[in-house]
Enzyme design. Structure first.
Site, PDB file in Angstrom:
ATOM      1  N   ASP A  62     -40.159  36.941 178.551  1.00 52.63           N
ATOM      2  CA  ASP A  62     -39.198  37.740 179.877  1.00 52.63           C
ATOM      3  C   ASP A  62     -37.610  37.246 179.586  1.00 52.63           C
ATOM      4  O   ASP A  62     -36.833  36.381 179.955  1.00 52.63           O
ATOM      5  CB  ASP A  62     -39.468  37.322 180.697  1.00 52.63           C
ATOM      6  CG  ASP A  62     -38.718  38.459 181.885  1.00 52.63           C
ATOM      7  OD1 ASP A  62     -37.837  39.136 181.638  1.00 52.63           O
ATOM      8  OD2 ASP A  62     -39.624  37.928 183.214  1.00 52.63           O
ATOM      9  N   ASN A  89     -33.398  43.784 171.664  1.00 50.62           N
ATOM     10  CA  ASN A  89     -32.829  45.446 172.310  1.00 50.62           C
ATOM     11  C   ASN A  89     -33.701  45.023 173.023  1.00 50.62           C
ATOM     12  O   ASN A  89     -33.553  46.524 173.919  1.00 50.62           O
ATOM     13  CB  ASN A  89     -34.907  46.009 170.861  1.00 50.62           C
ATOM     14  CG  ASN A  89     -35.247  47.195 171.632  1.00 50.62           C
ATOM     15  OD1 ASN A  89     -34.693  48.140 171.078  1.00 50.62           O
ATOM     16  ND2 ASN A  89     -36.389  46.989 172.405  1.00 50.62           N
ATOM     17  N   GLN A 105     -27.532  50.522 190.468  1.00 54.28           N
ATOM     18  CA  GLN A 105     -27.527  50.656 189.162  1.00 54.28           C
ATOM     19  C   GLN A 105     -26.919  50.216 187.857  1.00 54.28           C
ATOM     20  O   GLN A 105     -27.843  48.961 187.517  1.00 54.28           O
ATOM     21  CB  GLN A 105     -27.413  52.349 189.418  1.00 54.28           C
ATOM     22  CG  GLN A 105     -28.557  53.008 189.874  1.00 54.28           C
ATOM     23  CD  GLN A 105     -28.223  54.755 189.189  1.00 54.28           C
ATOM     24  OE1 GLN A 105     -27.949  54.731 187.972  1.00 54.28           O
ATOM     25  NE2 GLN A 105     -28.881  55.344 190.355  1.00 54.28           N
ATOM     26  N   TYR A 191     -24.442  52.214 182.088  1.00 55.21           N
ATOM     27  CA  TYR A 191     -25.203  51.772 181.146  1.00 55.21           C
ATOM     28  C   TYR A 191     -23.779  52.529 179.644  1.00 55.21           C
ATOM     29  O   TYR A 191     -23.943  51.060 178.858  1.00 55.21           O
ATOM     30  CB  TYR A 191     -26.524  53.327 180.591  1.00 55.21           C
ATOM     31  CG  TYR A 191     -26.838  53.269 179.484  1.00 55.21           C
ATOM     32  CD1 TYR A 191     -28.056  52.646 179.375  1.00 55.21           C
ATOM     33  CD2 TYR A 191     -26.667  54.298 178.221  1.00 55.21           C
ATOM     34  CE1 TYR A 191     -28.940  51.534 178.074  1.00 55.21           C
ATOM     35  CE2 TYR A 191     -27.410  52.903 176.985  1.00 55.21           C
ATOM     36  CZ  TYR A 191     -28.987  52.680 176.638  1.00 55.21           C
ATOM     37  OH  TYR A 191     -28.718  52.116 175.652  1.00 55.21           O
ATOM     38  N   LYS A 195     -23.004  49.444 177.233  1.00 53.41           N
ATOM     39  CA  LYS A 195     -23.488  48.660 175.955  1.00 53.41           C
ATOM     40  C   LYS A 195     -21.778  48.260 174.772  1.00 53.41           C
ATOM     41  O   LYS A 195     -22.009  48.408 174.179  1.00 53.41           O
ATOM     42  CB  LYS A 195     -23.768  50.213 175.188  1.00 53.41           C
ATOM     43  CG  LYS A 195     -25.218  50.086 175.868  1.00 53.41           C
ATOM     44  CD  LYS A 195     -26.548  49.290 175.098  1.00 53.41           C
ATOM     45  CE  LYS A 195     -27.760  49.445 175.363  1.00 53.41           C
ATOM     46  NZ  LYS A 195     -28.677  48.114 175.073  1.00 53.41           N
ATOM     47  N   VAL A 224     -33.142  58.764 170.192  1.00 50.17           N
ATOM     48  CA  VAL A 224     -35.039  58.819 169.811  1.00 50.17           C
ATOM     49  C   VAL A 224     -35.147  59.094 171.518  1.00 50.17           C
ATOM     50  O   VAL A 224     -34.915  58.595 172.370  1.00 50.17           O
ATOM     51  CB  VAL A 224     -34.554  57.173 169.854  1.00 50.17           C
ATOM     52  CG1 VAL A 224     -35.929  57.065 169.256  1.00 50.17           C
ATOM     53  CG2 VAL A 224     -34.077  56.652 168.078  1.00 50.17           C
ATOM     54  N   THR A 226     -37.782  58.484 173.541  1.00 48.09           N
ATOM     55  CA  THR A 226     -38.008  56.937 173.961  1.00 48.09           C
ATOM     56  C   THR A 226     -38.459  57.365 175.443  1.00 48.09           C
ATOM     57  O   THR A 226     -37.678  58.118 175.988  1.00 48.09           O
ATOM     58  CB  THR A 226     -37.371  55.597 173.687  1.00 48.09           C
ATOM     59  OG1 THR A 226     -36.229  56.156 174.157  1.00 48.09           O
ATOM     60  CG2 THR A 226     -36.939  55.635 171.965  1.00 48.09           C
TER      61      THR A 226
END
Length: 278
Positions: A62, A89, A105, A191, A195, A224, A226
């Site tokens: 974790d 990842n 968030q 997000y 990144k 992708v 996911t």
């Protein structure tokens, strides 16, 4: 020849799972470790790969838990001496319709995607073997052009920027969201900011690790299908793993401190965003 150790975090599903699969297929005789926070899900992922004739190892990890990281570090060090390939990842993303307030968030996204990456590297970098390779999963949304403020962009691309200064900037974003003053300078996506932080961190880490011949790169895996993208991406998880496996096993040693696209092309992080996302 001693077996090499590859570690992939957050690997029980999605791109992480496919990266382990890709490493298993190419890393014969060596030890790809699939790690996951949930032990049951991690062991099931390993069993699924074993059904394909592959042989990954499993260890619970974790990355948000310092103790878990330390237990894993000590296990790898005592059994293998260190890590040859580290793929960071593990990450989260809130859905567009998530009910949590923007401040929540921002705090949670930056904690998992950026601050946890810093602590993971603080704990695991000391056991990287000389010549190791580190791949940090970023995103097209981690391109510097996603930050509206020219002053912030200048700070983030400053070649003298330290990890501590970058972390301070990331915390300033979280504080700005709490105050409702973030949009003009940072944009509206936690997000994206997280990144961008990952990509900037990768650049700093390369400067710090040059004397150990360790290669650190960040990668945009593509759009992708996911859970994170609600399976809207046109690429398969195996396609999304291609650039990371390339950086782990095939890229020339000269590829270091780079921002690499899903098609293995090196992209100028401070220049124009490529038109092709996937």
């Amino acid at each position: 020849m001693a077996s090499k150790v590859a570690v992939v975090t957050g690997a029980n599903k999605g791109i992480g799972f496919a990266i382990v699969r890709g490493l298993c297929k190419r890393f014969e005789g060596h030890l790809p470790y699939l790690t996951a926070r949930d032990e049951e899900r991690g062991k099931k992922a390993v069993a699924d790969l074993e059904k394909e004739g592959l042989n990954p190892k499993f260890h619970q990890l974790d990355v948000t838990d310092k103790k878990s990281l330390e237990v894993f570090r000590d296990y790898i060090k005592s059994n293998y001496g260190g890590i040859d390939i580290l793929v960071n990842n593990a990450a989260i993303a809130f859905k567009n319709d998530a009910p949590e307030p923007a401040a929540v968030q921002a705090e949670q996204t930056l904690f998992v995607n950026y601050f946890t990456l810093v602590s993971t590297c603080d704990i695991l970098f000391p056991i990287l073997k000389n010549g190791a390779r580190v791949i940090n999963l970023s995103s097209a949304l981690g391109h510097l052009s996603n930050i509206p403020s020219p002053a912030l962009r200048d700070r983030l691309k400053d070649e003298k920027l330290t990890v501590e200064e970058l972390s301070s900037l990331m915390q300033q974003y979280v504080d700005a969201v709490n105050q409702g003053t973030h949009a003009a300078d940072w944009g509206n996506s936690s997000y994206n900011v997280s990144k961008v932080g990952v990509t900037a961190l990768s650049n700093i880490q390369q400067r710090l690790l040059n004397d150990r011949d360790i290669k650190v790169n960040s990668v945009h895996p593509g759009y992708v299908a996911t859970d994170m993208t609600t399976h809207k991406g046109p690429m398969s998880i195996d396609e999304g793993a291609i650039a990371t496996v390339y950086l782990a096993l095939d890229a020339p040693d000269s590829v270091r401190g780079k921002y690499v696209w899903f098609n293995k092309e090196i992209v100028d992080w401070t220049g124009e965003m490529p038109k092709e996302f996937c």
